[in-house]
Design a protein around this motif. Structure first.
Motif, PDB file in Angstrom:
ATOM      1  N   PRO A 139      14.193  -6.377   0.806  1.00  0.00           N
ATOM      2  CA  PRO A 139      14.905  -5.093   0.622  1.00  0.00           C
ATOM      3  C   PRO A 139      13.891  -3.970   0.511  1.00  0.00           C
ATOM      4  CG  PRO A 139      14.941  -6.396  -1.394  1.00  0.00           C
ATOM      5  CD  PRO A 139      14.350  -7.282  -0.340  1.00  0.00           C
ATOM      6  N   VAL A 140      14.292  -2.790   0.905  1.00  0.00           N
ATOM      7  CA  VAL A 140      13.343  -1.687   1.017  1.00  0.00           C
ATOM      8  C   VAL A 140      12.704  -1.336  -0.321  1.00  0.00           C
ATOM      9  CG1 VAL A 140      15.098   0.117   0.687  1.00  0.00           C
ATOM     10  CG2 VAL A 140      13.031   0.612   2.029  1.00  0.00           C
ATOM     11  N   TYR A 141      13.406  -1.532  -1.441  1.00  0.00           N
ATOM     12  CA  TYR A 141      12.826  -1.159  -2.728  1.00  0.00           C
ATOM     13  C   TYR A 141      11.713  -2.109  -3.165  1.00  0.00           C
ATOM     14  CZ  TYR A 141      15.925  -4.790  -4.656  1.00  0.00           C
ATOM     15  OH  TYR A 141      16.548  -5.974  -4.922  1.00  0.00           O
ATOM     16  N   LEU A 142      11.605  -3.284  -2.531  1.00  0.00           N
ATOM     17  CA  LEU A 142      10.523  -4.206  -2.862  1.00  0.00           C
ATOM     18  C   LEU A 142       9.303  -4.055  -1.955  1.00  0.00           C
ATOM     19  CD1 LEU A 142      12.421  -7.552  -3.629  1.00  0.00           C
ATOM     20  CD2 LEU A 142      11.385  -5.943  -5.249  1.00  0.00           C
ATOM     21  N   VAL A 143       9.472  -3.286  -0.881  1.00  0.00           N
ATOM     22  CA  VAL A 143       8.374  -3.148   0.084  1.00  0.00           C
ATOM     23  C   VAL A 143       7.113  -2.564  -0.557  1.00  0.00           C
ATOM     24  CG1 VAL A 143       7.630  -1.957   2.186  1.00  0.00           C
ATOM     25  CG2 VAL A 143       9.869  -3.064   2.099  1.00  0.00           C
ATOM     26  N   PRO A 144       7.199  -1.512  -1.395  1.00  0.00           N
ATOM     27  CA  PRO A 144       5.963  -0.983  -2.002  1.00  0.00           C
ATOM     28  C   PRO A 144       5.174  -2.021  -2.786  1.00  0.00           C
ATOM     29  CG  PRO A 144       7.773   0.554  -2.310  1.00  0.00           C
ATOM     30  CD  PRO A 144       8.376  -0.699  -1.762  1.00  0.00           C
ATOM     31  N   PHE A 145       5.878  -3.006  -3.378  1.00  0.00           N
ATOM     32  CA  PHE A 145       5.185  -4.037  -4.152  1.00  0.00           C
ATOM     33  C   PHE A 145       4.571  -5.109  -3.249  1.00  0.00           C
ATOM     34  CE2 PHE A 145       8.662  -2.314  -6.721  1.00  0.00           C
ATOM     35  CZ  PHE A 145       7.953  -1.844  -7.808  1.00  0.00           C
ATOM     36  N   HIS A 146       5.013  -5.142  -1.988  1.00  0.00           N
ATOM     37  CA  HIS A 146       4.485  -6.104  -1.031  1.00  0.00           C
ATOM     38  C   HIS A 146       3.270  -5.555  -0.304  1.00  0.00           C
ATOM     39  CE1 HIS A 146       4.588  -8.743   2.609  1.00  0.00           C
ATOM     40  NE2 HIS A 146       4.992  -9.633   1.717  1.00  0.00           N
ATOM     41  N   LEU A 147       3.142  -4.246  -0.302  1.00  0.00           N
ATOM     42  CA  LEU A 147       2.032  -3.592   0.392  1.00  0.00           C
ATOM     43  C   LEU A 147       0.833  -3.425  -0.538  1.00  0.00           C
ATOM     44  CD1 LEU A 147       3.945  -0.735   2.255  1.00  0.00           C
ATOM     45  CD2 LEU A 147       2.801  -2.672   3.332  1.00  0.00           C
ATOM     46  N   PRO A 148      -0.375  -3.351   0.016  1.00  0.00           N
ATOM     47  CA  PRO A 148      -1.545  -3.043  -0.814  1.00  0.00           C
ATOM     48  C   PRO A 148      -1.417  -1.655  -1.425  1.00  0.00           C
ATOM     49  CG  PRO A 148      -2.206  -3.840   1.360  1.00  0.00           C
ATOM     50  CD  PRO A 148      -0.728  -3.597   1.427  1.00  0.00           C
ATOM     51  N   LEU A 149      -2.026  -1.484  -2.579  1.00  0.00           N
ATOM     52  CA  LEU A 149      -1.979  -0.192  -3.258  1.00  0.00           C
ATOM     53  C   LEU A 149      -2.554   0.909  -2.375  1.00  0.00           C
ATOM     54  CD1 LEU A 149      -1.473   1.504  -5.813  1.00  0.00           C
ATOM     55  CD2 LEU A 149      -3.765   0.822  -6.601  1.00  0.00           C
ATOM     56  N   SER A 150      -3.586   0.597  -1.612  1.00  0.00           N
ATOM     57  CA  SER A 150      -4.206   1.599  -0.745  1.00  0.00           C
ATOM     58  C   SER A 150      -3.233   2.112   0.308  1.00  0.00           C
ATOM     59  CB  SER A 150      -5.450   1.019  -0.067  1.00  0.00           C
ATOM     60  OG  SER A 150      -5.117  -0.145   0.690  1.00  0.00           O
ATOM     61  N   ALA A 151      -2.362   1.221   0.829  1.00  0.00           N
ATOM     62  CA  ALA A 151      -1.382   1.634   1.829  1.00  0.00           C
ATOM     63  C   ALA A 151      -0.359   2.582   1.218  1.00  0.00           C
ATOM     64  CB  ALA A 151      -0.692   0.416   2.425  1.00  0.00           C
ATOM     65  N   ASN A 152       0.111   2.260   0.021  1.00  0.00           N
ATOM     66  CA  ASN A 152       1.075   3.139  -0.647  1.00  0.00           C
ATOM     67  C   ASN A 152       0.462   4.494  -0.984  1.00  0.00           C
ATOM     68  OD1 ASN A 152       3.404   1.380  -0.815  1.00  0.00           O
ATOM     69  ND2 ASN A 152       2.261   0.181  -2.324  1.00  0.00           N
ATOM     70  N   LEU A 153      -0.770   4.486  -1.456  1.00  0.00           N
ATOM     71  CA  LEU A 153      -1.433   5.744  -1.784  1.00  0.00           C
ATOM     72  C   LEU A 153      -1.680   6.578  -0.534  1.00  0.00           C
ATOM     73  CD1 LEU A 153      -4.027   4.611  -4.489  1.00  0.00           C
ATOM     74  CD2 LEU A 153      -1.909   5.908  -4.834  1.00  0.00           C
ATOM     75  N   GLY A 154      -2.051   5.906   0.553  1.00  0.00           N
ATOM     76  CA  GLY A 154      -2.261   6.632   1.805  1.00  0.00           C
ATOM     77  C   GLY A 154      -0.986   7.290   2.296  1.00  0.00           C
ATOM     78  N   ASN A 155       0.121   6.555   2.259  1.00  0.00           N
ATOM     79  CA  ASN A 155       1.406   7.128   2.677  1.00  0.00           C
ATOM     80  C   ASN A 155       1.808   8.281   1.766  1.00  0.00           C
ATOM     81  OD1 ASN A 155       1.862   5.406   4.869  1.00  0.00           O
ATOM     82  ND2 ASN A 155       2.731   3.817   3.560  1.00  0.00           N
ATOM     83  N   LEU A 156       1.553   8.130   0.481  1.00  0.00           N
ATOM     84  CA  LEU A 156       1.912   9.193  -0.462  1.00  0.00           C
ATOM     85  C   LEU A 156       1.094  10.450  -0.201  1.00  0.00           C
ATOM     86  CD1 LEU A 156       3.538  10.040  -2.961  1.00  0.00           C
ATOM     87  CD2 LEU A 156       1.681   9.107  -4.365  1.00  0.00           C
ATOM     88  N   CYS A 157      -0.191  10.271   0.120  1.00  0.00           N
ATOM     89  CA  CYS A 157      -1.044  11.426   0.399  1.00  0.00           C
ATOM     90  C   CYS A 157      -0.607  12.168   1.656  1.00  0.00           C
ATOM     91  CB  CYS A 157      -2.502  10.977   0.531  1.00  0.00           C
ATOM     92  SG  CYS A 157      -3.249  10.475  -1.025  1.00  0.00           S
ATOM     93  N   ILE A 158      -0.060  11.436   2.623  1.00  0.00           N
ATOM     94  CA  ILE A 158       0.439  12.087   3.838  1.00  0.00           C
ATOM     95  C   ILE A 158       1.799  12.734   3.582  1.00  0.00           C
ATOM     96  CG2 ILE A 158       1.174  11.721   6.223  1.00  0.00           C
ATOM     97  CD1 ILE A 158      -0.806   9.422   6.379  1.00  0.00           C
ATOM     98  N   LEU A 159       2.647  12.040   2.823  1.00  0.00           N
ATOM     99  CA  LEU A 159       4.012  12.519   2.605  1.00  0.00           C
ATOM    100  C   LEU A 159       4.085  13.730   1.679  1.00  0.00           C
ATOM    101  CD1 LEU A 159       7.079  12.175   2.952  1.00  0.00           C
ATOM    102  CD2 LEU A 159       7.009  10.502   1.082  1.00  0.00           C
ATOM    103  N   ALA A 160       3.266  13.745   0.632  1.00  0.00           N
ATOM    104  CA  ALA A 160       3.376  14.801  -0.380  1.00  0.00           C
ATOM    105  C   ALA A 160       3.255  16.208   0.206  1.00  0.00           C
ATOM    106  CB  ALA A 160       2.342  14.578  -1.482  1.00  0.00           C
ATOM    107  N   PRO A 161       2.266  16.491   1.062  1.00  0.00           N
ATOM    108  CA  PRO A 161       2.214  17.847   1.631  1.00  0.00           C
ATOM    109  C   PRO A 161       3.419  18.169   2.506  1.00  0.00           C
ATOM    110  CG  PRO A 161       0.121  16.703   1.949  1.00  0.00           C
ATOM    111  CD  PRO A 161       1.113  15.689   1.490  1.00  0.00           C
ATOM    112  N   GLN A 162       3.975  17.139   3.168  1.00  0.00           N
ATOM    113  CA  GLN A 162       5.142  17.384   4.013  1.00  0.00           C
ATOM    114  C   GLN A 162       6.334  17.850   3.175  1.00  0.00           C
ATOM    115  OE1 GLN A 162       4.056  17.016   7.024  1.00  0.00           O
ATOM    116  NE2 GLN A 162       2.279  15.802   6.430  1.00  0.00           N
TER     117      GLN A 162
END
Length: 279
Positions: free
Chosen positions: A217-240
């Motif tokens: 389920p989509v809410y578990l995906v962040p826990f399946h991904l490496p922390l670096s991937a989540n942080l990278g996506n957050l850094c791209i998304l936040a300015p948007q």
């Protein structure tokens, strides 16, 4: 590889210089600031179209297995055109900033200097930081750390450029004095729609696709991904998200002004904030 990199390094500055020479012939009354701004926007639109087409090709080619499927454009578009464009665009943004404030009569803008560069960096800090981060973070990840996996998601990131031509068109329409036209209003709606769909909603979609691949389920995906991937996506998304909020506020103010105005008044530029973030 160096030949391909040189191709992109010549393409975008070459287009920019050609447009700076041609536009004054068609619009003799435009100032240097107008010419540089429109030239920069047109080159941004050309790059955005190239990135969008590449993204569509990569995404459509890698849908059966979003992790293992690959397409050569996912890597080589970044090398050939992404990196040269980011480097060129920092310089083009500086020129646009310089001529805009020189036209306004600022004493510090009578010539290029460290003070003008410093002023540009301070005023456009978030954009400059984002461009540098893409050059220093996205490039190594794309080339070395992905292990040739996840081309589908690289293609999705290319699609964030879908909104750029509409932003550029809005600025050009204002330069042409067409800010009160129905084309400008429709284009403003397209800016909001494409920006939201391709720069904000795209990230939950990528998480959903990743989860569907692994049966999560989509809410578990962040826990399946490496922390670096989540942080990278957050850094791209936040300015948007930040820029989208600014867009909505400007659009709302324009709507209120148009409703309240009894006589025609100059229209504030909905496209003042610059959202030309690649990938």
């Amino acid at each position: 590889m160096l030949d391909a990199l040189a191709c992109g390094a010549v393409l975008f500055p070459g287009l920019f210089l050609c447009l700076r020479k041609l536009l004054p012939c068609a619009f003799a009354r435009w100032s240097d600031a107008d010419v540089v701004l429109v030239s920069e926007r047109l080159v941004s639109s050309i790059h955005a179209v190239m990135a969008t087409v590449s993204g569509i090709i990569v995404v459509s080619s890698c849908r059966s297995n979003v992790i293992a499927d690959s397409h050569w454009l996912a890597k080589y578009f970044v090398i050939w055109y992404g990196v040269p464009y980011m480097a060129y665009d920092i310089y083009a943004m500086y020129l646009s900033h310089y001529y805009r404030f020189r036209v306004k009569g600022h004493e510090d803008y009578k010539g290029h200097s460290w003070r003008t560069v410093n002023s540009f960096v301070r005023r456009e800090f978030l954009l400059v930081l984002h461009h540098i981060a893409l050059l220093t973070v996205l490039l190594p990840i794309t080339l070395f750390f992905r292990k040739d996996q996840g081309d589908f998601f690289i293609g999705c990131l290319f699609l964030t450029e879908v909104s750029t031509p509409f932003v550029s068109l809005g600025k050009i329409l204002i330069q042409l004095g067409l800010q009160s036209s129905w084309v400008h209003k429709v284009n403003g709606g397209m800016v909001l729609l494409t920006f939201f769909m391709c720069r904000i909603a795209l990230f939950p979609y990528m998480y959903w696709v990743y989860g569907a691949h692994y049966g999560l389920p989509v809410y578990l995906v962040p826990f399946h991904l490496p922390l670096s991937a989540n942080l990278g996506n957050l850094c791209i998304l936040a300015p948007q998200v930040y820029w989208f909020v600014l867009l909505c506020r400007k659009g709302y103010r324009l709507y209120k002004r148009s409703r309240a105005a009894q006589t025609p008044q100059p229209v504030t530029d909905l496209y003042t904030t610059d959202w030309r973030i690649c990938y």
